[in-house]
Design a protein around this motif. Structure first.
Motif, PDB file in Angstrom:
ATOM      1  N   MET A  42       0.821  -1.214   0.000  1.00  0.00           N
ATOM      2  CA  MET A  42       0.000   0.000   0.000  1.00  0.00           C
ATOM      3  C   MET A  42       0.855   1.264   0.000  1.00  0.00           C
ATOM      4  O   MET A  42       0.450   2.283  -0.552  1.00  0.00           O
ATOM      5  CB  MET A  42      -0.956   0.015   1.189  1.00  0.00           C
ATOM      6  N   LYS A  43       2.019   1.212   0.590  1.00  0.00           N
ATOM      7  CA  LYS A  43       2.893   2.380   0.597  1.00  0.00           C
ATOM      8  C   LYS A  43       3.289   2.750  -0.832  1.00  0.00           C
ATOM      9  O   LYS A  43       3.197   3.908  -1.230  1.00  0.00           O
ATOM     10  CB  LYS A  43       4.138   2.134   1.441  1.00  0.00           C
ATOM     11  N   LEU A  44       3.688   1.751  -1.615  1.00  0.00           N
ATOM     12  CA  LEU A  44       4.043   1.988  -3.007  1.00  0.00           C
ATOM     13  C   LEU A  44       2.842   2.471  -3.815  1.00  0.00           C
ATOM     14  O   LEU A  44       2.960   3.397  -4.621  1.00  0.00           O
ATOM     15  CB  LEU A  44       4.617   0.711  -3.635  1.00  0.00           C
ATOM     16  N   ILE A  45       1.694   1.880  -3.565  1.00  0.00           N
ATOM     17  CA  ILE A  45       0.483   2.290  -4.287  1.00  0.00           C
ATOM     18  C   ILE A  45       0.138   3.740  -3.978  1.00  0.00           C
ATOM     19  O   ILE A  45      -0.176   4.514  -4.882  1.00  0.00           O
ATOM     20  CB  ILE A  45      -0.687   1.341  -3.941  1.00  0.00           C
ATOM     21  N   TRP A  46       0.200   4.147  -2.711  1.00  0.00           N
ATOM     22  CA  TRP A  46      -0.116   5.532  -2.355  1.00  0.00           C
ATOM     23  C   TRP A  46       0.896   6.517  -2.920  1.00  0.00           C
ATOM     24  O   TRP A  46       0.530   7.610  -3.347  1.00  0.00           O
ATOM     25  CB  TRP A  46      -0.245   5.702  -0.846  1.00  0.00           C
ATOM     26  N   VAL A  47       2.162   6.143  -2.946  1.00  0.00           N
ATOM     27  CA  VAL A  47       3.175   7.030  -3.541  1.00  0.00           C
ATOM     28  C   VAL A  47       2.882   7.215  -5.025  1.00  0.00           C
ATOM     29  O   VAL A  47       2.932   8.340  -5.548  1.00  0.00           O
ATOM     30  CB  VAL A  47       4.601   6.480  -3.306  1.00  0.00           C
ATOM     31  N   LEU A  48       2.557   6.136  -5.719  1.00  0.00           N
ATOM     32  CA  LEU A  48       2.232   6.246  -7.141  1.00  0.00           C
ATOM     33  C   LEU A  48       0.980   7.079  -7.381  1.00  0.00           C
ATOM     34  O   LEU A  48       0.921   7.874  -8.321  1.00  0.00           O
ATOM     35  CB  LEU A  48       2.069   4.847  -7.753  1.00  0.00           C
ATOM     36  N   ILE A  49      -0.020   6.913  -6.524  1.00  0.00           N
ATOM     37  CA  ILE A  49      -1.238   7.727  -6.656  1.00  0.00           C
ATOM     38  C   ILE A  49      -0.913   9.197  -6.451  1.00  0.00           C
ATOM     39  O   ILE A  49      -1.388  10.061  -7.198  1.00  0.00           O
ATOM     40  CB  ILE A  49      -2.324   7.248  -5.665  1.00  0.00           C
ATOM     41  N   LEU A  50      -0.109   9.511  -5.447  1.00  0.00           N
ATOM     42  CA  LEU A  50       0.230  10.903  -5.183  1.00  0.00           C
ATOM     43  C   LEU A  50       1.058  11.518  -6.304  1.00  0.00           C
ATOM     44  O   LEU A  50       0.915  12.697  -6.616  1.00  0.00           O
ATOM     45  CB  LEU A  50       0.975  11.031  -3.859  1.00  0.00           C
ATOM     46  N   ILE A  51       1.922  10.722  -6.921  1.00  0.00           N
ATOM     47  CA  ILE A  51       2.757  11.261  -7.984  1.00  0.00           C
ATOM     48  C   ILE A  51       1.977  11.426  -9.286  1.00  0.00           C
ATOM     49  O   ILE A  51       2.059  12.465  -9.940  1.00  0.00           O
ATOM     50  CB  ILE A  51       3.994  10.366  -8.196  1.00  0.00           C
ATOM     51  N   PHE A  52       1.200  10.405  -9.669  1.00  0.00           N
ATOM     52  CA  PHE A  52       0.559  10.437 -10.978  1.00  0.00           C
ATOM     53  C   PHE A  52      -0.828  11.079 -10.980  1.00  0.00           C
ATOM     54  O   PHE A  52      -1.305  11.496 -12.032  1.00  0.00           O
ATOM     55  CB  PHE A  52       0.485   9.033 -11.567  1.00  0.00           C
TER      56      PHE A  52
END
Length: 73
Positions: A42-52
């Motif tokens: 989930m940490k990776l998923i949230w970082v990707l959501i915040l970036i893209f």
């Protein structure tokens, strides 16, 4: 004061809103990176959501992101 009149009030308001939104985005990104989640992916998923999804990503994170965090009392 002459500088503010020359650039227009609308530009100044838009500039201030974008500065506040950038600070909000950085806050969300730091919160994700410092938090532990129940699912490690989930940490990776949230970082990707915040970036893209920069326009809506931080708002979505604030609304539903804390549900997956791991709390230790």
């Amino acid at each position: 004061m002459v500088f503010i009149q020359n650039i227009g009030g609308g530009f100044l308001i838009l500039f201030l809103i974008s500065i506040f939104y950038f600070i909000f985005w950085v806050y969300c990104l730091v919160d994700v990176l410092r938090s532990e989640f129940k699912d490690p992916n989930m940490k990776l998923i949230w970082v990707l959501i915040l970036i893209f999804a920069q326009g809506i990503g931080p708002i979505i994170y604030i609304l539903i992101g804390s549900n997956g965090k791991k709390y230790s009392f």
